[in-house]
Scaffold this motif. Sequence first.
Motif, PDB file in Angstrom:
ATOM      1  N   GLN A  25       0.834  -1.208   0.000  1.00  0.00           N
ATOM      2  CA  GLN A  25       0.000   0.000   0.000  1.00  0.00           C
ATOM      3  C   GLN A  25       0.868   1.256   0.000  1.00  0.00           C
ATOM      4  O   GLN A  25       0.542   2.239  -0.666  1.00  0.00           O
ATOM      5  CB  GLN A  25      -0.960  -0.006   1.189  1.00  0.00           C
ATOM      6  CG  GLN A  25      -2.019   1.067   1.112  1.00  0.00           C
ATOM      7  CD  GLN A  25      -2.960   0.907  -0.068  1.00  0.00           C
ATOM      8  OE1 GLN A  25      -3.170  -0.200  -0.573  1.00  0.00           O
ATOM      9  NE2 GLN A  25      -3.510   2.001  -0.542  1.00  0.00           N
TER      10      GLN A  25
ATOM     11  N   SER B  51      -7.394   8.734  -0.629  1.00  0.00           N
ATOM     12  CA  SER B  51      -8.098   7.449  -0.624  1.00  0.00           C
ATOM     13  C   SER B  51      -7.131   6.289  -0.410  1.00  0.00           C
ATOM     14  O   SER B  51      -7.436   5.336   0.323  1.00  0.00           O
ATOM     15  CB  SER B  51      -8.872   7.255  -1.922  1.00  0.00           C
ATOM     16  OG  SER B  51      -9.906   8.226  -2.016  1.00  0.00           O
ATOM     17  N   ALA B  52      -5.947   6.357  -1.019  1.00  0.00           N
ATOM     18  CA  ALA B  52      -4.938   5.307  -0.832  1.00  0.00           C
ATOM     19  C   ALA B  52      -4.430   5.289   0.605  1.00  0.00           C
ATOM     20  O   ALA B  52      -4.194   4.217   1.176  1.00  0.00           O
ATOM     21  CB  ALA B  52      -3.788   5.498  -1.814  1.00  0.00           C
TER      22      ALA B  52
ATOM     23  N   GLU C   7      -6.186   6.296   3.189  1.00  0.00           N
ATOM     24  CA  GLU C   7      -7.287   5.749   3.980  1.00  0.00           C
ATOM     25  C   GLU C   7      -7.319   4.224   3.876  1.00  0.00           C
ATOM     26  O   GLU C   7      -7.589   3.532   4.863  1.00  0.00           O
ATOM     27  CB  GLU C   7      -8.626   6.346   3.543  1.00  0.00           C
ATOM     28  CG  GLU C   7      -9.749   5.958   4.472  1.00  0.00           C
ATOM     29  CD  GLU C   7     -11.028   6.701   4.178  1.00  0.00           C
ATOM     30  OE1 GLU C   7     -11.806   6.204   3.327  1.00  0.00           O
ATOM     31  OE2 GLU C   7     -11.243   7.763   4.779  1.00  0.00           O
ATOM     32  N   ASP C   8      -7.024   3.688   2.708  1.00  0.00           N
ATOM     33  CA  ASP C   8      -6.949   2.228   2.567  1.00  0.00           C
ATOM     34  C   ASP C   8      -5.839   1.648   3.438  1.00  0.00           C
ATOM     35  O   ASP C   8      -5.987   0.561   3.993  1.00  0.00           O
ATOM     36  CB  ASP C   8      -6.750   1.834   1.107  1.00  0.00           C
ATOM     37  CG  ASP C   8      -8.011   2.028   0.268  1.00  0.00           C
ATOM     38  OD1 ASP C   8      -9.104   2.228   0.843  1.00  0.00           O
ATOM     39  OD2 ASP C   8      -7.887   1.980  -0.969  1.00  0.00           O
TER      40      ASP C   8
ATOM     41  N   LYS D 111      -7.225   1.413   6.825  1.00  0.00           N
ATOM     42  CA  LYS D 111      -8.159   0.288   6.892  1.00  0.00           C
ATOM     43  C   LYS D 111      -7.418  -1.036   7.054  1.00  0.00           C
ATOM     44  O   LYS D 111      -7.898  -1.939   7.750  1.00  0.00           O
ATOM     45  CB  LYS D 111      -9.031   0.231   5.637  1.00  0.00           C
ATOM     46  CG  LYS D 111     -10.058   1.330   5.552  1.00  0.00           C
ATOM     47  CD  LYS D 111     -10.806   1.235   4.222  1.00  0.00           C
ATOM     48  CE  LYS D 111     -11.735   2.395   4.007  1.00  0.00           C
ATOM     49  NZ  LYS D 111     -12.377   2.332   2.658  1.00  0.00           N
TER      50      LYS D 111
END
Length: 156
Positions: free
Chosen positions: A16, A54-55, A57-58, A61
């Motif tokens: 990631q 968004s990346a 946030e991933d 997660k």
Amino acid sequence: MDENTLIIFKTDINAQMELIKKIHQTLNDRSIGLTADDMIRLESVAYHIHNLYSAVEDLLKIVATYFENNITETAKFNIALLTRMTQNIPNIRPALISQETFLMLNGLRGFRHFFRHAYGTPIEYEQLKNNLDKSINILPLLEKDVDTFLNTISQI
């Protein structure tokens, strides 16, 4: 966390982070020479700021899934996830991100929300530039936080 799970976790985190770095580089490339009157490039930069957040946030997660696995999708999911990652949770995991990283990411979270929901609203150069600066500066902070986090959990 057993040794095999830790290896898989670190692999997921590193993959990631590589994606985040790739998006960050694209954002840097697209932003060179950006001007207020180049609407196509403004939109491209805004899109990549959106993708960068968004990346990240991933990434958050991934950590939540391995450690807490109980942040549910609610109206306040995004801020709850971001806030949770600043917290050291005794006997579970250390904090993932610093307060400084949190503040920058929270600003980018707000921009992503605007970008996703401001249909037909033109992108203002100053607002974009402010969030571009945050996006450019977030990577070294995030890398430091992730390195510290991974080193700490490796010692537990």
